[in-house]
Scaffold this motif. Structure first.
Motif, mmCIF file in Angstrom:
data_model
loop_
_atom_site.group_PDB
_atom_site.id
_atom_site.type_symbol
_atom_site.label_atom_id
_atom_site.label_comp_id
_atom_site.label_asym_id
_atom_site.label_seq_id
_atom_site.Cartn_x
_atom_site.Cartn_y
_atom_site.Cartn_z
ATOM 1 N N THR A 103 -55.000 -59.636 -25.866
ATOM 2 C CA THR A 103 -54.734 -58.191 -25.470
ATOM 3 C C THR A 103 -55.276 -58.019 -24.250
ATOM 4 O O THR A 103 -56.228 -58.171 -23.513
ATOM 5 C CB THR A 103 -56.337 -57.980 -26.194
ATOM 6 O OG1 THR A 103 -55.312 -57.899 -28.274
ATOM 7 C CG2 THR A 103 -56.179 -56.408 -26.434
ATOM 8 N N LEU A 104 -54.937 -56.905 -23.086
ATOM 9 C CA LEU A 104 -55.263 -56.316 -22.366
ATOM 10 C C LEU A 104 -55.122 -55.046 -22.014
ATOM 11 O O LEU A 104 -55.210 -53.760 -23.007
ATOM 12 C CB LEU A 104 -54.309 -56.267 -20.927
ATOM 13 C CG LEU A 104 -54.422 -55.675 -19.845
ATOM 14 C CD1 LEU A 104 -55.377 -56.573 -19.171
ATOM 15 C CD2 LEU A 104 -52.842 -55.045 -18.681
ATOM 16 N N PHE A 105 -57.045 -54.737 -21.991
ATOM 17 C CA PHE A 105 -57.773 -53.267 -22.518
ATOM 18 C C PHE A 105 -57.881 -52.596 -20.800
ATOM 19 O O PHE A 105 -58.655 -52.770 -20.633
ATOM 20 C CB PHE A 105 -58.975 -53.579 -23.328
ATOM 21 C CG PHE A 105 -59.864 -52.239 -22.992
ATOM 22 C CD1 PHE A 105 -59.540 -51.047 -24.024
ATOM 23 C CD2 PHE A 105 -61.219 -51.938 -22.367
ATOM 24 C CE1 PHE A 105 -60.374 -49.780 -23.928
ATOM 25 C CE2 PHE A 105 -61.418 -50.734 -22.899
ATOM 26 C CZ PHE A 105 -60.752 -50.235 -22.956
ATOM 27 N N LEU A 106 -57.562 -51.137 -21.026
ATOM 28 C CA LEU A 106 -57.225 -50.976 -19.970
ATOM 29 C C LEU A 106 -57.818 -50.055 -20.174
ATOM 30 O O LEU A 106 -57.471 -48.696 -21.133
ATOM 31 C CB LEU A 106 -55.545 -50.249 -19.390
ATOM 32 C CG LEU A 106 -54.635 -51.326 -19.183
ATOM 33 C CD1 LEU A 106 -53.202 -50.851 -18.980
ATOM 34 C CD2 LEU A 106 -55.741 -51.780 -17.650
ATOM 35 N N ASP A 107 -58.994 -49.186 -19.478
ATOM 36 C CA ASP A 107 -59.991 -48.148 -19.526
ATOM 37 C C ASP A 107 -59.835 -47.656 -18.948
ATOM 38 O O ASP A 107 -59.345 -47.665 -17.277
ATOM 39 C CB ASP A 107 -61.024 -48.580 -19.746
ATOM 40 C CG ASP A 107 -62.182 -47.861 -19.962
ATOM 41 O OD1 ASP A 107 -62.149 -46.424 -20.988
ATOM 42 O OD2 ASP A 107 -63.237 -47.739 -20.596
ATOM 43 N N GLU A 108 -59.943 -45.977 -18.935
ATOM 44 C CA GLU A 108 -59.196 -44.428 -18.030
ATOM 45 C C GLU A 108 -58.085 -44.739 -17.523
ATOM 46 O O GLU A 108 -58.040 -44.708 -15.990
ATOM 47 C CB GLU A 108 -60.546 -44.827 -16.789
ATOM 48 C CG GLU A 108 -62.294 -44.929 -17.133
ATOM 49 C CD GLU A 108 -62.410 -43.225 -17.493
ATOM 50 O OE1 GLU A 108 -61.406 -42.248 -17.866
ATOM 51 O OE2 GLU A 108 -63.756 -43.535 -18.265
ATOM 52 N N ILE A 109 -57.384 -45.064 -18.206
ATOM 53 C CA ILE A 109 -55.647 -45.722 -17.972
ATOM 54 C C ILE A 109 -55.010 -43.848 -16.969
ATOM 55 O O ILE A 109 -54.398 -44.003 -16.026
ATOM 56 C CB ILE A 109 -54.563 -45.936 -18.904
ATOM 57 C CG1 ILE A 109 -53.784 -46.472 -18.942
ATOM 58 C CG2 ILE A 109 -54.704 -44.972 -20.602
ATOM 59 C CD1 ILE A 109 -53.179 -47.251 -19.702
ATOM 60 N N ALA A 110 -56.184 -43.651 -17.324
ATOM 61 C CA ALA A 110 -55.602 -41.886 -16.694
ATOM 62 C C ALA A 110 -54.970 -41.409 -14.999
ATOM 63 O O ALA A 110 -54.842 -40.645 -14.954
ATOM 64 C CB ALA A 110 -55.772 -40.780 -17.814
ATOM 65 N N THR A 111 -56.274 -42.865 -15.112
ATOM 66 C CA THR A 111 -56.357 -42.922 -13.349
ATOM 67 C C THR A 111 -55.392 -42.879 -12.891
ATOM 68 O O THR A 111 -55.543 -43.474 -11.435
ATOM 69 C CB THR A 111 -57.406 -43.299 -12.928
ATOM 70 O OG1 THR A 111 -58.118 -44.478 -13.666
ATOM 71 C CG2 THR A 111 -59.152 -41.920 -13.909
ATOM 72 N N ALA A 112 -55.111 -44.490 -13.313
ATOM 73 C CA ALA A 112 -53.603 -45.450 -12.622
ATOM 74 C C ALA A 112 -53.039 -44.383 -11.942
ATOM 75 O O ALA A 112 -52.348 -43.325 -12.322
ATOM 76 C CB ALA A 112 -53.065 -45.979 -13.841
ATOM 77 N N SER A 113 -52.053 -44.823 -10.674
ATOM 78 C CA SER A 113 -51.136 -44.363 -9.783
ATOM 79 C C SER A 113 -50.177 -44.633 -10.685
ATOM 80 O O SER A 113 -49.663 -45.132 -11.512
ATOM 81 C CB SER A 113 -51.457 -45.113 -9.050
ATOM 82 O OG SER A 113 -50.810 -46.429 -8.734
ATOM 83 N N GLY A 145 -54.447 -49.259 -24.263
ATOM 84 C CA GLY A 145 -55.632 -47.902 -22.898
ATOM 85 C C GLY A 145 -56.100 -47.259 -23.698
ATOM 86 O O GLY A 145 -56.131 -46.941 -24.642
ATOM 87 N N ALA A 146 -57.319 -46.408 -22.857
ATOM 88 C CA ALA A 146 -58.321 -46.045 -23.423
ATOM 89 C C ALA A 146 -58.071 -44.287 -22.386
ATOM 90 O O ALA A 146 -58.260 -44.964 -21.369
ATOM 91 C CB ALA A 146 -59.277 -46.522 -23.495
ATOM 92 N N THR A 147 -58.402 -43.613 -22.744
ATOM 93 C CA THR A 147 -58.807 -42.437 -22.199
ATOM 94 C C THR A 147 -59.769 -41.257 -22.563
ATOM 95 O O THR A 147 -59.592 -40.938 -23.720
ATOM 96 C CB THR A 147 -57.317 -42.079 -21.184
ATOM 97 O OG1 THR A 147 -58.244 -40.869 -20.272
ATOM 98 C CG2 THR A 147 -57.026 -41.696 -21.675
ATOM 99 N N ASN A 148 -60.361 -40.525 -21.721
ATOM 100 C CA ASN A 148 -60.807 -38.990 -22.487
ATOM 101 C C ASN A 148 -60.093 -37.588 -22.313
ATOM 102 O O ASN A 148 -60.129 -36.737 -22.181
ATOM 103 C CB ASN A 148 -61.857 -38.355 -22.238
ATOM 104 C CG ASN A 148 -62.909 -38.631 -20.798
ATOM 105 O OD1 ASN A 148 -61.748 -39.017 -19.757
ATOM 106 N ND2 ASN A 148 -63.398 -38.811 -20.675
#
Length: 333
Positions: A103-113, A145-148
């Protein structure tokens, strides 16, 4: 032996609904999103999703997308070959490859370009990646993915790829803020207090005084569980080892000598814009103004209702009545 999923404490219906949701979707071989305010425990939920899945014995790899620039995030995720760019003296295996089979956990995924999002889409859609300067490779990775952030709103304005959102949002686990699970506050507070007592090598935890418990329950906890933990540990460390914790130290910056930011200059009469004159139903305008004033005051005082009431010159029960009138008690945010 299978690793134990991270322990999560709580007794509220909202919290148990999240755990039930996690247990239901964890075995599914699909990407997921974990949404919640800061400090609600998104990484713990992602770990639980991994360890309750069939991938439990494979890697669980974490990346904070907000902590890296676009080029560094690209290289960190997808790796590079030696000589692919200046300074690339050896091959680097990216985090996506490291998570192969897991599993790949991508925190703050909304900031990815946008460029990184495009590569992530290909990894999620086809299981294909390319190291910088390398060839296409196949990987088997479950992405969480995770984001606020409000991803659908970002997708509507073109700031997040709608096709990537469609793929990631097979299911969405939304975490309730701490103010929506008040039954859990005393349980969590005692847990964090006991941990701090052990760290300080004290013999026992005498407990919280009634005033401290009242503070814990009255505070709005905009920083959620992370803020609660900091406040409790800070208060235990400052308390008498033999006595009850009499006060919760909510604001570590509270001091008579705290520096303040300079006031913004007032606009000159020549440049100030005239305030628009409200139009429409008078009672509706009054209702909107009153509701907005209450919301602003609550946020300014970190959702502490007693402090908000005092600041507005209201009694506590007067404020509670107004909050109920405007639907601001128990309102999800």
């Amino acid at each position: 032996m299978q690793p134990t999923p991270p322990s999560l404490l709580g007794e509220s219906p909202a919290f148990h609904a999240v755990l039930a949701h996690v247990s239901r979707v964890a075995p599914l071989e699909r990407p997921l999103l974990v949404i919640g305010e800061r400090g609600t425990g998104k990484e713990l939920i992602a770990a639980r999703l991994h360890y309750l899945s069939r991938r439990w014995d494979r890697p669980f790899v974490k990346v904070n997308c907000a902590a890296l620039t676009e080029s560094l995030l690209d290289s960190e995720l997808f790796g590079h070959e030696a000589g692919a760019f200046t300074g690339a003296i050896r091959r680097q295996i990216g985090r996506v490859e490291q998570a192969d089979g897991g599993t790949l956990f991508l925190d703050e995924i909304a900031t990815a370009s946008a460029a990184v999002q495009e590569k992530l889409l290909r990894a999620v859609e086809y299981g294909e990646i390319e190291r910088v300067g390398g060839r296409t490779q196949t990987v088997d990775v479950r992405v969480i993915g995770a984001t606020n952030a409000d991803l659908p709103a970002l997708a509507e304005t073109g700031r997040f790829r709608a096709d990537l959102l469609d793929r990631l949002a097979f299911d969405v686990v939304t975490l309730p803020p701490l103010r929506a699970r008040r039954e859990d506050i005393p349980v969590l507070a005692e847990h964090f207090a006991l941990g701090m007592v052990r760290e300080l090598e004290r013999s026992l935890f005498p407990g919280f005084a009634p005033r401290a418990l009242e503070q814990l329950l009255d505070h709005g906890w905009p920083g959620n569980v992370r803020e609660l933990r900091n406040a409790v540990e800070r208060s235990v460390a400052a308390s008498d080892p033999e006595g009850l914790v009499e006060e919760i130290l909510l604001d570590p910056f509270a001091s008579a000598w705290r520096p303040t930011a300079p006031a913004a200059p007032a606009p000159s009469p020549d440049t100030a814009e005239e305030a628009p004159i409200p139009t429409g139903d008078f009672q509706e305008q009054v209702r909107r103004f009153e509701s907005g004033l209450l919301e602003t005051a609550l946020e300014r005082h970190r959702f502490n209702q007693r402090q908000t009431a005092e600041a507005l010159g209201l009694g506590y029960h007067q404020l509670r009545g107004l909050l109920k009138k405007h639907g601001l008690i128990g309102k999800p945010e």
